[in-house]
Design a protein around this motif. Structure first.
Motif, PDB file in Angstrom:
ATOM      1  N   THR A 110       3.460  -4.008  -4.508  1.00 61.86           N
ATOM      2  CA  THR A 110       1.924  -3.865  -3.952  1.00 61.86           C
ATOM      3  C   THR A 110       1.927  -4.995  -2.716  1.00 61.86           C
ATOM      4  O   THR A 110       2.211  -5.756  -2.898  1.00 61.86           O
ATOM      5  CB  THR A 110       1.135  -4.197  -4.946  1.00 61.86           C
ATOM      6  N   ILE A 111       1.267  -4.222  -1.762  1.00 64.61           N
ATOM      7  CA  ILE A 111       1.061  -5.016  -0.399  1.00 64.61           C
ATOM      8  C   ILE A 111      -0.279  -5.190  -0.095  1.00 64.61           C
ATOM      9  O   ILE A 111      -1.124  -3.836  -0.046  1.00 64.61           O
ATOM     10  CB  ILE A 111       2.006  -4.601   0.850  1.00 64.61           C
ATOM     11  N   HIS A 112      -0.775  -6.316   0.160  1.00 67.93           N
ATOM     12  CA  HIS A 112      -2.230  -6.182   0.385  1.00 67.93           C
ATOM     13  C   HIS A 112      -2.441  -6.078   2.034  1.00 67.93           C
ATOM     14  O   HIS A 112      -2.076  -6.895   2.727  1.00 67.93           O
ATOM     15  CB  HIS A 112      -2.982  -7.773   0.213  1.00 67.93           C
ATOM     16  N   LEU A 166       1.676   1.217   7.427  1.00 65.02           N
ATOM     17  CA  LEU A 166       0.826   0.882   6.396  1.00 65.02           C
ATOM     18  C   LEU A 166      -0.702   0.802   6.628  1.00 65.02           C
ATOM     19  O   LEU A 166      -1.396   1.077   5.577  1.00 65.02           O
ATOM     20  CB  LEU A 166       1.197  -0.690   6.439  1.00 65.02           C
ATOM     21  N   GLU A 171       9.700 -11.074   2.833  1.00 64.59           N
ATOM     22  CA  GLU A 171       8.834 -11.464   1.800  1.00 64.59           C
ATOM     23  C   GLU A 171       9.123  -9.851   0.815  1.00 64.59           C
ATOM     24  O   GLU A 171       9.126 -10.206  -0.447  1.00 64.59           O
ATOM     25  CB  GLU A 171       7.315 -11.096   2.049  1.00 64.59           C
ATOM     26  N   VAL A 172       9.254  -8.889   1.530  1.00 69.60           N
ATOM     27  CA  VAL A 172       9.486  -7.691   0.570  1.00 69.60           C
ATOM     28  C   VAL A 172      10.752  -7.772  -0.057  1.00 69.60           C
ATOM     29  O   VAL A 172      10.833  -7.339  -1.343  1.00 69.60           O
ATOM     30  CB  VAL A 172       9.320  -6.569   1.240  1.00 69.60           C
ATOM     31  N   GLN A 224       1.253 -12.581  -3.991  1.00 68.97           N
ATOM     32  CA  GLN A 224       0.996 -11.466  -3.416  1.00 68.97           C
ATOM     33  C   GLN A 224       1.245 -11.369  -1.914  1.00 68.97           C
ATOM     34  O   GLN A 224       1.434 -12.652  -1.419  1.00 68.97           O
ATOM     35  CB  GLN A 224      -0.380 -11.468  -3.297  1.00 68.97           C
ATOM     36  N   ILE A 225       1.750 -10.438  -1.657  1.00 68.85           N
ATOM     37  CA  ILE A 225       2.225 -10.253   0.000  1.00 68.85           C
ATOM     38  C   ILE A 225       0.879  -9.791   0.606  1.00 68.85           C
ATOM     39  O   ILE A 225       0.528  -8.614   0.396  1.00 68.85           O
ATOM     40  CB  ILE A 225       3.298  -9.117  -0.065  1.00 68.85           C
ATOM     41  N   LYS A 226       0.433 -10.736   1.575  1.00 66.56           N
ATOM     42  CA  LYS A 226      -0.728 -10.296   2.225  1.00 66.56           C
ATOM     43  C   LYS A 226      -0.206 -10.098   3.714  1.00 66.56           C
ATOM     44  O   LYS A 226       0.633 -10.963   4.413  1.00 66.56           O
ATOM     45  CB  LYS A 226      -1.803 -11.290   1.995  1.00 66.56           C
ATOM     46  N   THR A 227      -0.785  -9.084   4.424  1.00 62.77           N
ATOM     47  CA  THR A 227      -0.691  -8.972   5.672  1.00 62.77           C
ATOM     48  C   THR A 227      -1.493  -8.359   6.672  1.00 62.77           C
ATOM     49  O   THR A 227      -2.476  -7.493   6.223  1.00 62.77           O
ATOM     50  CB  THR A 227       0.739  -8.051   5.925  1.00 62.77           C
ATOM     51  N   LEU A 282       7.625 -10.273   7.003  1.00 57.87           N
ATOM     52  CA  LEU A 282       7.137  -9.482   6.080  1.00 57.87           C
ATOM     53  C   LEU A 282       8.273  -8.757   5.342  1.00 57.87           C
ATOM     54  O   LEU A 282       8.075  -8.565   4.125  1.00 57.87           O
ATOM     55  CB  LEU A 282       6.171  -8.341   6.779  1.00 57.87           C
ATOM     56  N   PHE A 315      10.605  -0.648   0.039  1.00 58.21           N
ATOM     57  CA  PHE A 315       9.413  -1.186  -0.108  1.00 58.21           C
ATOM     58  C   PHE A 315       8.914  -0.520  -1.536  1.00 58.21           C
ATOM     59  O   PHE A 315       7.710  -0.782  -1.995  1.00 58.21           O
ATOM     60  CB  PHE A 315       8.236  -0.827   1.168  1.00 58.21           C
TER      61      PHE A 315
END
Length: 131
Positions: free
Chosen positions: A79-81, A102, A49-50, A61-64, A46, A75
């Motif tokens: 936008t982080i999903h 988060l 990715e950021v 999109q960054i999904k976690t 993660l 950070f």
């Protein structure tokens, strides 16, 4: 005039330029302990990715599912999903979120909204008081 956000007396640009060891000293004890004990593979992915999103190398999109990641200064603006247990909800990271988890920004339960009684309900349950 817009008020400039400061975390423990330092502006967000100063925090981004700071080394991780010095940044850890500013965080609360729980976050400091979590980060100094090491970063797992999922959290490392993660963070990469950021960093790629900050550099403009990716437009996906960054999904976690990781709700226990501590928000770090770099950070901000991304936008982080984050998964709420049912769906991914977008969280725009602001400077005020630094040092928090988060998961604090995505609720895992919804407000209960009761509807009308269904088919097969008893006669007494048809009465719904009006307020």
């Amino acid at each position: 005039m817009v008020k400039e956000y400061k975390y423990r007396g330092l502006q967000i640009e100063e925090l981004k330029a700071m080394s991780l060891e010095n940044l850890f000293k500013l965080l609360p004890s729980r976050a400091r302990r979590s980060l100094t004990r090491g970063i797992t593979d999922g959290k490392r992915k993660l963070l990469e990715e950021v960093k790629a999103a900050n550099a403009g190398k990716t437009n996906t999109q960054i999904k976690t599912h990781l709700r226990d990641v501590i928000v770090l200064p770099y950070f901000t603006g991304i936008t982080i999903h984050v998964y709420s247990g049912k769906e991914f909800k977008p969280v725009v990271i602001r400077p005020e979120m630094v040092g928090h988890y988060l998961g604090e920004f995505v609720l895992t339960n919804k407000r209960v909204v009761h509807g009308a009684p269904g088919v097969g309900a008893s006669r007494s349950s048809l009465y719904v008081p009006l307020k």
